[in-house]
Design a protein around this motif. Sequence first.
Motif, short mmCIF file in Angstrom:
data_model
loop_
_atom_site.label_atom_id
_atom_site.label_comp_id
_atom_site.label_asym_id
_atom_site.label_seq_id
_atom_site.Cartn_x
_atom_site.Cartn_y
_atom_site.Cartn_z
N GLY A 165 0.79 -1.23 0.00
CA GLY A 165 0.00 0.00 0.00
C GLY A 165 0.81 1.27 0.00
O GLY A 165 0.24 2.36 0.10
N GLU A 166 2.14 1.20 -0.10
CA GLU A 166 3.00 2.38 -0.10
C GLU A 166 3.72 2.49 -1.44
O GLU A 166 4.15 1.49 -2.01
N HIS A 167 3.89 3.71 -1.91
CA HIS A 167 4.57 3.94 -3.17
C HIS A 167 6.08 4.03 -2.96
O HIS A 167 6.55 4.64 -2.00
N HIS A 168 6.82 3.43 -3.89
CA HIS A 168 8.28 3.47 -3.85
C HIS A 168 8.79 3.67 -5.27
O HIS A 168 8.11 3.35 -6.25
N ILE A 169 10.01 4.20 -5.37
CA ILE A 169 10.68 4.36 -6.66
C ILE A 169 11.98 3.57 -6.58
O ILE A 169 12.89 3.92 -5.81
N GLY A 170 12.07 2.51 -7.37
CA GLY A 170 13.27 1.68 -7.38
C GLY A 170 14.13 1.95 -8.59
O GLY A 170 13.62 2.24 -9.68
N PHE A 171 15.45 1.88 -8.43
CA PHE A 171 16.40 2.03 -9.54
C PHE A 171 16.92 0.65 -9.94
O PHE A 171 17.32 -0.15 -9.09
N TYR A 172 16.93 0.40 -11.26
CA TYR A 172 17.38 -0.88 -11.80
C TYR A 172 18.27 -0.62 -13.02
O TYR A 172 18.06 0.35 -13.76
#
Length: 641
Positions: A603-610
């Motif tokens: 339920g929480e937004h995250h921004i991941g780097f790949y």
Amino acid sequence: MDSDSEPILYIDRTEGGDLFNSKPRSSESIKLRELGLQIYKEVWKEFYKWEPRECQRVIDSFAGRRVPGAQQKYNKMIDQLFDPALQDSEMQENPNRSSLIVTQYDADGRGISYPLEVVEISVDPTFESHPPYESCPPINQSIKPGRQLSDKVLFIPYADDEDFPVDEYLEPFPCFAWEEDFDPDLEMIQIETVRRLDSIHNISPKDIDRMDIFKPLRELYNGGLLWERHQRDFLHWPGRPFDTERDLESSFEPAVDNLCQRLSSLLATFCPNLNCLRTLCTTHSHPRSALFGGVRPKVTSQSMRLSEGEPCGEECFRLTDESYMDKVYWENESDKETLKTILSISPDLFPCQLAVLCFKPCREVFVQRSHIFPEHSIYDDDPTGDEESHTQNRRTEKKARKPRLDFEDASSHEKFAPIEPCNHKGPCEDAQCRCYSQKRHCQLACRCGIKCVRQFRGCKCKRCHSKTCPCVKHTRECLPGICTNCDAKGATEKPCENTRLQRNDAKAVEIKRAKFGLGAFAAENMKRGDYIGDYVGIFMKHEDADYLHDITNYSHRNYLFEFSPNNFDEMFDAAPVGNATRFLNHSPAAKANCTTEALLVNGEHHIGFYTTKAVARGQELVFHYGSKYWSQEQGSEPLND
């Protein structure tokens, strides 16, 4: 302030009569209130008898005037520290030693010069200064501030730089933070009055609050008079001793025998999100953080007695007959309150377990529980032997398991802002549930449990690699306890790859000089699809980010990151706080070797780097991201740091 004397107007224009402007109390607390007002009046007079003289002394020190006797002490100190004869002999012995002549002036304008030895440092003319950098405390989880940026100005950025457009920056703000109605003198007087009532007159904290004279002593863990006491420096005035007086704070700890207050004070420290293990969490600051209890019992005393199990001892409740029910009496009320507090949290604990927690015989605890929860008051959600109810429940469950949400299949969750986990009585099937009313799936942090019909069903994959996985398809990370086949818990040597953000399974990076300021470089060889890190910072909304335009435009450094182009209510600013991902510089799409992915984790937004391609050790990590806030340029490429 006697009735026959005129009211006194003090330096800060506070009238002495103001301290009596309090609400009237009942007759039972009149004497207590009179004592509080008496001590309050004494402290008030003592403080304002001292304050005018102290203020005058400070003003005189600014004007260069010294108190009698201070000039002679100052001259004597100068004569002892700086002996001209000794200085001349040192200069003659070392004529080639570099020195700097320093002249010190006293209050009368008389100057004394003396040499100060300096060390010469040779600097290579090709040495380049470090690129501009502003401090950034490291964090591993984003912070959700308790106020909007547009509320007030906490400070003026770049106040010492004439080139910063101060007027343009301040124009949209209504006021400064230091313009609040706050009287530090009054706070100091109240703190000292409370200290005297506690340490000298032995008045309990509860009775001090009942006087209704002072500010509340405690407001959770970060409010009230006692909290403010530790947020400021004390004035050293004669009425405030700092020697052998016992600490005021110690008297406000919950009593040892009051389990309810002790749990409340502890729960205010821990995060209300069941999946967060951080104390004083700055991300999930829900208002119900200090609430607990209210769980209804489902197991009757008779069911416990007839249940299978071995007796815990000779005094086990399983060996107790009905005749013992009227023979138990606890004289200490605190013992009963302790049991009630435990049962309000876990009402269906067996007496064998309660006996260990309450330090009481098992059968006595069983009798007390029977009195607290009579048989007729316990509602069984799943009555045994009722086949008709079982059939009806199965039909209702089957009907409730039908997809109720359309955002997963019809559109992306990126358009939605997260909501607080639901916490209510009954199933999540009506308007009292926020998840139901807003057409959301329940989360692991919701109090309804993983068996709730509104919980996201997760996946049944053994390896969550491709878009065929429901979690990967909807840009969600797999959740422990729900996704059971892919080892989302990380219990094996090969845990689910779609849980790397939760496990912080990131590749190592190092921060060093880059083409544009500082940059993030690979500290190990990376292959395509490797996880680099989670972009963290301050949560803010679209309108708050606009208030930072003058700062980012002036500093030529931009750390604002939108969660997605479709969601302007979720934004991160890593300028004040962040982690290593804030140093990843922006680049054209053709040169980028990294990408960002918006993820939904419980339920929480995250921004991941790949990584999008293989990256060798020592190579800079750069990414391309289209956003209205990534528009600051230096040279020919947009700049992050």
